[in-house]
Structure formats: structure tokens, C-alpha cells
Design an enzyme around this catalytic site. Structure first.
Site, mmCIF file in Angstrom:
data_model
loop_
_atom_site.group_PDB
_atom_site.id
_atom_site.type_symbol
_atom_site.label_atom_id
_atom_site.label_comp_id
_atom_site.label_asym_id
_atom_site.label_seq_id
_atom_site.Cartn_x
_atom_site.Cartn_y
_atom_site.Cartn_z
ATOM 1 N N CYS A 86 0.844 -1.207 0.000
ATOM 2 C CA CYS A 86 0.000 0.000 0.000
ATOM 3 C C CYS A 86 0.879 1.257 0.000
ATOM 4 C CB CYS A 86 -0.958 -0.047 1.191
ATOM 5 S SG CYS A 86 -2.340 1.106 1.023
ATOM 6 N N HIS A 194 -3.546 -5.562 1.062
ATOM 7 C CA HIS A 194 -2.877 -5.796 2.349
ATOM 8 C C HIS A 194 -2.902 -7.279 2.725
ATOM 9 C CE1 HIS A 194 -2.399 -1.645 3.992
ATOM 10 N NE2 HIS A 194 -3.366 -1.380 3.149
ATOM 11 N N GLU A 196 -1.344 -8.716 5.147
ATOM 12 C CA GLU A 196 -1.313 -8.883 6.614
ATOM 13 C C GLU A 196 -2.712 -8.762 7.223
ATOM 14 O OE1 GLU A 196 -0.538 -6.168 5.042
ATOM 15 O OE2 GLU A 196 -1.149 -4.412 6.195
#
EC number: 6.3.5.3
Lengths: 224, 86
Positions: A86, A194, A196
Site C-alpha cells: 500500500c 494488504h 497482513e
């Protein structure tokens, strides 16, 4: 034991999520302040999401001149895995480690939603544990995620197998539905989604673990 | 000598400009139907020391190119370079 350096700028806000997701995979990591200038103890670097330096001027524009960046650039050039997620992707384009730029989303909206992605190549530090054509779903969370580059650069990205993931339903106007790209060597990757934030089956989606497990596998010297 | 320079940074044609579009919508809804485009951009005012006007212009251009603008998305223009007493 290989260890990952997670770079923190003022305004970075995903560093702990990345560290937690890596820990779930048994990968050690440490936070590294942007004013530091030594990455020699890490076998990989992640620039996580957030708003480095408040996104003032443009996302990544000021972060690109932080002290740690010259060290990241030399890591990248010597084959060390470097992943920008990002805001980290925006930093990598501003730093010239990846071509093109992230412009504002087409339409007038900040977008925060799960997005279906297609893996294009396994020749990258984020996709070695996946297969071309695999579909995964990862959340996106951005206003400037609309990837753009000139047509010559796009042709080079395609010819050199540098497009890592594409959106199935392009949410932000990115050219050629691009969600993630790599450098020519495949050891530097920028991705808007993302991984994660999709790293726990308990929370509904662990597709991101495949991406981070690929990154972890690339930490072994010579794995790429 | 002290100089003051104004640097204007505008998005290239074709680059997504949601701020410009939103402002255009507001302009039109205020009744100014004759307006067909609004481009948003940034303006920077720099105060600097330089030997002469040419070297001031060189430094400002270099800063605009390296930091103030991204050549993939934006064009910049250095304007109003004047000697300053402030």
C-alpha cells in the site's frame, strides 16, 4: 535465523499487523525507524502501509528521502527481498525502485473493501507459494491506488513478467488491472492489497498468509 | 541575494483528478454552467539565497523536479521568480 526489518516512518500504521502476521508464520521481525541507516542484520525488508510523513506533497514523496531509503535501495539492488504494501508501494515508486506511479482512484472515493485478485506470475518474492491463475481475496484500503505508467513501461512490465497480481474487478482504475508489480529481478514487489490484514482464518480470511509465506521463503539466500 | 519563487504543480492531462471533478460539480451546481473543467494543483512559495536570478532559477527547478513534482503524474512551472527583501 533470518529476520525481517519492518520500516516505520512517522505516520506508518500497519507495522504491528505485519509483524504479527509474520510471527504467525514463525518469521522473526523487528521495527526499524526511518532515520536509521543499517539494515545489515535483516534478510528482507517490508515497507508497510500507512501515511508516511502524513502523505504530504504526495504519498511516498517525502519518505523517499528518509535516511533509511538509501540503504533500502542498495538492499534492493543486491537482491534482498523488499516488499512495499500500500503506502509502501507508493514509497517504492517514488524512490524509483519500481516504475510508474499510483494516482488517485478513478471515481471520487477512498476504497476499503475485500478485492478478488488473480496471481499472474510466481516469479516474485510474494507469489512463489502460489500458482499462475490462482485467485485470492485481499483487502484494499487506499485513495491513491490507481496504478499508471506510460505504454512503453507497461509493455516492458508484461514482457519481463513483472505484473505480479491483477484485480478481477478493477476497483480503482489501475492500468491493465494491475494490483502488484515487481522489479525486473522479482526481488522488489509493490502491492496495493494488504496481505497482513487477511492472515487469520479465525477472522475470516487467511489468503494473505500465502503471500507472506512466499516472502518468508524468499528470505532463504538464493531462493529466488 | 534573496529571491522568492513560486512553483506551480499541475496534474498532467489524463491523470485522475477527483478533487478537480468534485470542484467542477460544485461550480456547475452553483449555476456556472459555462465552466467545463477544473484542474486542481499545488502552489509552493520558496524563499532562497542565490548568487543571481539564474542560479536561483536553477535551484528551484531542481527542487521542483526532485521533490515537488512526480514526472509520471505532474508538470511543474517555476513562475514569479523575483528578488525579495523579506
Amino acid at each position: 535465523m533470518s529476520k525481517v526489518g519492518i520500516v516505520v516512518f512517522p505516520g506508518t500504521n500497519c507495522e504491528h499487523d505485519v509483524a504479527r502476521a509474520l510471527a504467525n508464520l514463525g518469521v522473526q521481525s523487528e521495527l526499524v525507524w526511518h532515520g536509521d541507516s543499517d539494515l545489515s542484520s535483516y534478510s528482507g525488508v517490508i515497507i508497510p502501509g500507512g501515511f508516511a510523513h502524513g502523505d504530504y506533497l504526495r504519498p511516498g514523496a517525502i519518505a523517499r528521502f528518509s535516511k533509511i531509503m538509501s540503504e533500502i535501495i542498495s538492499c534492493a539492488n543486491s537482491g534482498v527481498p523488499v516488499l512495499g504494501i500500500c503506502n509502501g508501494f507508493q514509497v517504492l515508486t517514488e524512490a524509483g525502485l519500481l516504475p510508474g506511479a499510483l494516482q488517485k482512484n478513478s471515481g471520487l472515493r477512498f476504497i476499503c473493501q475485500p478485492e478478488a485478485l488473480e496471481v499472474v506470475t510466481t516469479r516474485s518474492i510474494t507469489t512463489s507459494q502460489l500458482s499462475p491463475g490462482d485467485r485470492i481475496t485481499l483487502p484494499i484500503n487506499h485513495f491513491e491506488g490507481n496504478y499508471t505508467c506510460d505504454s512503453q513501461t507497461l509493455n516492458l512490465l508484461i514482457d519481463n513478467d513483472q505484473i505480479v497480481m491483477r484485480y478481477i474487478d478493477n476497483p480503482n482504475g489501475s492500468i491493465d488491472n494491475i494490483a502488484a508489480i515487481s522489479n525486473k529481478g522479482g526481488n522488489v514487489v509493490g502491492m496495493m492489497p494488504h496481505p497482513e490484514r487477511a492472515s487469520s482464518a479465525l477472522l475470516g480470511n487467511s489468503d494473505g498468509l500465502k503471500v507472506l509465506a512466499s516472502f518468508a521463503a524468499s528470505l532463504v539466500v538464493g531462493a529466488l | 541575494m534573496k529571491y522568492e519563487a513560486v512553483v506551480e504543480v499541475l496534474l498532467k492531462d489524463g491523470v485522475s483528478d477527483p478533487e478537480g471533478v468534485a470542484i467542477l460539480d460544485a461550480v456547475v451546481s452553483l449555476g456556472y454552467g459555462s465552466v467545463s473543467k477544473v484542474a486542481s494543483g499545488k502552489l509552493f512559495r520558496l524563499l532562497l539565497q542565490a548568487e543571481d536570478e539564474n542560479s536561483a532559477a536553477d535551484v528551484v527547478s531542481e527542487i521542483a523536479e526532485r521533490l515537488l513534482s512526480n514526472p509520471v503524474l505532474e508538470d511543474f512551472r517555476v513562475r514569479d521568480l523575483v528578488s525579495s527583501n523579506s
